[in-house]
Design a protein around this motif. Sequence first.
Motif, PDB file in Angstrom:
ATOM      1  N   ALA A   1      -0.230  11.152 -10.652  1.00 33.95           N
ATOM      2  CA  ALA A   1       0.055   9.831 -11.190  1.00 33.95           C
ATOM      3  C   ALA A   1       0.943   9.116 -10.175  1.00 33.95           C
ATOM      4  O   ALA A   1       1.749   9.739  -9.484  1.00 33.95           O
ATOM      5  CB  ALA A   1       0.770   9.945 -12.532  1.00 33.95           C
ATOM      6  N   MET A   2       0.778   7.785 -10.084  1.00 33.58           N
ATOM      7  CA  MET A   2       1.512   7.016  -9.089  1.00 33.58           C
ATOM      8  C   MET A   2       2.295   5.902  -9.769  1.00 33.58           C
ATOM      9  O   MET A   2       1.884   5.386 -10.822  1.00 33.58           O
ATOM     10  CB  MET A   2       0.542   6.398  -8.070  1.00 33.58           C
ATOM     11  N   GLY A   3       3.399   5.526  -9.132  1.00 34.97           N
ATOM     12  CA  GLY A   3       4.197   4.437  -9.692  1.00 34.97           C
ATOM     13  C   GLY A   3       4.874   3.643  -8.594  1.00 34.97           C
ATOM     14  O   GLY A   3       5.052   4.117  -7.469  1.00 34.97           O
ATOM     15  N   TRP A   4       5.220   2.404  -8.927  1.00 30.83           N
ATOM     16  CA  TRP A   4       6.002   1.547  -8.049  1.00 30.83           C
ATOM     17  C   TRP A   4       7.321   1.208  -8.749  1.00 30.83           C
ATOM     18  O   TRP A   4       7.329   0.860  -9.941  1.00 30.83           O
ATOM     19  CB  TRP A   4       5.254   0.257  -7.735  1.00 30.83           C
TER      20      TRP A   4
ATOM     21  N   SER B   1       0.843  -1.190   0.000  1.00 28.86           N
ATOM     22  CA  SER B   1       0.000   0.000   0.000  1.00 28.86           C
ATOM     23  C   SER B   1       0.877   1.238   0.000  1.00 28.86           C
ATOM     24  O   SER B   1       1.976   1.239   0.547  1.00 28.86           O
ATOM     25  CB  SER B   1      -0.907   0.022   1.225  1.00 28.86           C
ATOM     26  N   CYS B   2       0.365   2.285  -0.617  1.00 28.64           N
ATOM     27  CA  CYS B   2       1.052   3.573  -0.637  1.00 28.64           C
ATOM     28  C   CYS B   2       0.038   4.636  -0.250  1.00 28.64           C
ATOM     29  O   CYS B   2      -0.806   5.005  -1.063  1.00 28.64           O
ATOM     30  CB  CYS B   2       1.638   3.834  -2.018  1.00 28.64           C
ATOM     31  N   ALA B   3       0.140   5.103   0.963  1.00 29.72           N
ATOM     32  CA  ALA B   3      -0.737   6.155   1.454  1.00 29.72           C
ATOM     33  C   ALA B   3      -0.074   7.501   1.204  1.00 29.72           C
ATOM     34  O   ALA B   3       1.101   7.690   1.535  1.00 29.72           O
ATOM     35  CB  ALA B   3      -1.010   5.969   2.939  1.00 29.72           C
TER      36      ALA B   3
ATOM     37  N   TYR C   1      10.877  -1.913  -2.312  1.00 27.62           N
ATOM     38  CA  TYR C   1       9.867  -1.370  -3.226  1.00 27.62           C
ATOM     39  C   TYR C   1       9.522   0.050  -2.807  1.00 27.62           C
ATOM     40  O   TYR C   1       9.226   0.317  -1.632  1.00 27.62           O
ATOM     41  CB  TYR C   1       8.619  -2.243  -3.209  1.00 27.62           C
ATOM     42  N   TYR C   2       9.543   0.940  -3.790  1.00 26.80           N
ATOM     43  CA  TYR C   2       9.293   2.356  -3.556  1.00 26.80           C
ATOM     44  C   TYR C   2       8.039   2.806  -4.299  1.00 26.80           C
ATOM     45  O   TYR C   2       7.819   2.428  -5.444  1.00 26.80           O
ATOM     46  CB  TYR C   2      10.464   3.200  -4.055  1.00 26.80           C
ATOM     47  N   CYS C   3       7.280   3.653  -3.629  1.00 22.56           N
ATOM     48  CA  CYS C   3       6.130   4.305  -4.246  1.00 22.56           C
ATOM     49  C   CYS C   3       6.531   5.721  -4.622  1.00 22.56           C
ATOM     50  O   CYS C   3       7.276   6.379  -3.884  1.00 22.56           O
ATOM     51  CB  CYS C   3       4.961   4.321  -3.267  1.00 22.56           C
ATOM     52  N   ALA C   4       6.048   6.186  -5.770  1.00 26.29           N
ATOM     53  CA  ALA C   4       6.374   7.527  -6.233  1.00 26.29           C
ATOM     54  C   ALA C   4       5.114   8.209  -6.743  1.00 26.29           C
ATOM     55  O   ALA C   4       4.179   7.547  -7.206  1.00 26.29           O
ATOM     56  CB  ALA C   4       7.430   7.472  -7.332  1.00 26.29           C
ATOM     57  N   ALA C   5       5.131   9.546  -6.685  1.00 32.73           N
ATOM     58  CA  ALA C   5       3.983  10.333  -7.130  1.00 32.73           C
ATOM     59  C   ALA C   5       4.461  11.534  -7.933  1.00 32.73           C
ATOM     60  O   ALA C   5       5.536  12.083  -7.680  1.00 32.73           O
ATOM     61  CB  ALA C   5       3.164  10.800  -5.920  1.00 32.73           C
TER      62      ALA C   5
ATOM     63  N   GLU D   1      12.994   9.219 -13.290  1.00 33.90           N
ATOM     64  CA  GLU D   1      13.478  10.606 -13.197  1.00 33.90           C
ATOM     65  C   GLU D   1      12.335  11.611 -13.312  1.00 33.90           C
ATOM     66  O   GLU D   1      12.506  12.786 -12.971  1.00 33.90           O
ATOM     67  CB  GLU D   1      14.513  10.877 -14.291  1.00 33.90           C
ATOM     68  N   ASN D   2      11.185  11.175 -13.781  1.00 32.99           N
ATOM     69  CA  ASN D   2      10.036  12.071 -13.951  1.00 32.99           C
ATOM     70  C   ASN D   2       9.171  12.183 -12.696  1.00 32.99           C
ATOM     71  O   ASN D   2       8.208  12.952 -12.689  1.00 32.99           O
ATOM     72  CB  ASN D   2       9.174  11.613 -15.121  1.00 32.99           C
ATOM     73  N   TYR D   3       9.517  11.430 -11.671  1.00 27.82           N
ATOM     74  CA  TYR D   3       8.748  11.496 -10.434  1.00 27.82           C
ATOM     75  C   TYR D   3       9.396  12.475  -9.455  1.00 27.82           C
ATOM     76  O   TYR D   3      10.610  12.448  -9.244  1.00 27.82           O
ATOM     77  CB  TYR D   3       8.652  10.110  -9.785  1.00 27.82           C
ATOM     78  N   ASP D   4       8.564  13.287  -8.839  1.00 24.60           N
ATOM     79  CA  ASP D   4       9.065  14.296  -7.900  1.00 24.60           C
ATOM     80  C   ASP D   4       9.023  13.845  -6.444  1.00 24.60           C
ATOM     81  O   ASP D   4       9.775  14.355  -5.626  1.00 24.60           O
ATOM     82  CB  ASP D   4       8.251  15.585  -8.032  1.00 24.60           C
ATOM     83  N   TYR D   5       8.127  12.924  -6.122  1.00 23.58           N
ATOM     84  CA  TYR D   5       7.911  12.572  -4.720  1.00 23.58           C
ATOM     85  C   TYR D   5       8.071  11.072  -4.538  1.00 23.58           C
ATOM     86  O   TYR D   5       7.489  10.282  -5.281  1.00 23.58           O
ATOM     87  CB  TYR D   5       6.520  13.015  -4.255  1.00 23.58           C
ATOM     88  N   TRP D   6       8.840  10.704  -3.500  1.00 24.87           N
ATOM     89  CA  TRP D   6       9.174   9.304  -3.252  1.00 24.87           C
ATOM     90  C   TRP D   6       8.950   8.944  -1.792  1.00 24.87           C
ATOM     91  O   TRP D   6       9.170   9.773  -0.896  1.00 24.87           O
ATOM     92  CB  TRP D   6      10.648   9.040  -3.591  1.00 24.87           C
TER      93      TRP D   6
END
Length: 124
Positions: free
Chosen positions: A33-36, A21-23, A94-98, A109-114
Motif C-alpha cells: 500500500a502506498m501513501g503521500w 512520482s514515487c518510484a 511531500y513524502y511517499c511511504a509504503a 505510524e503504520n508505514y514502514d518505508y519512507w
Amino acid sequence: QVQPVESGGGLVQAGGSLRLSCAASGRTVSSYAMGWFRQAPGKEREFVAAISRSGGSTSYADSVKGRFTISRDNTKNTAYLQMNSLKPEDTAVYYCAADRGLGVITIKENYDYWGQGTQVTVSS
C-alpha cells in the motif's frame, strides 16, 4: 524491503499543477500500500492521500479532496500524486511511504518505508 524515491516537486504559482512520482525500488510495488504525506515548516507530518495495493481503493485528506488524485502503475513500480488548483498552503515537503499492510493506510505510524521527500512550493 522497498525504497520509495520521490520526484516532481518544484515551484509553481497558485492555481497551477504538479505531478509527483514515487518510484519504488527493491521489491514489486504491487505488494505495498502506498501513501503521500506532507510536512510544512514548524508543523507535523500530515496525511495527504493513500492507495491500496491494487489501486482499487483511495483516501484523501479533506484539505486536498477534489484537487489531488493519487494513482499507481504497478507495471512501472510507481505511484503518483496529481496536484491541481494548488494553493500557498499546500507548500511543504511531500513524502511517499509504503507498507505491506492491506487496504488503504492513512496513519503515518503504520508505514514502514519512507522516501527522502520532495519540496513543493506554491507562490501566491
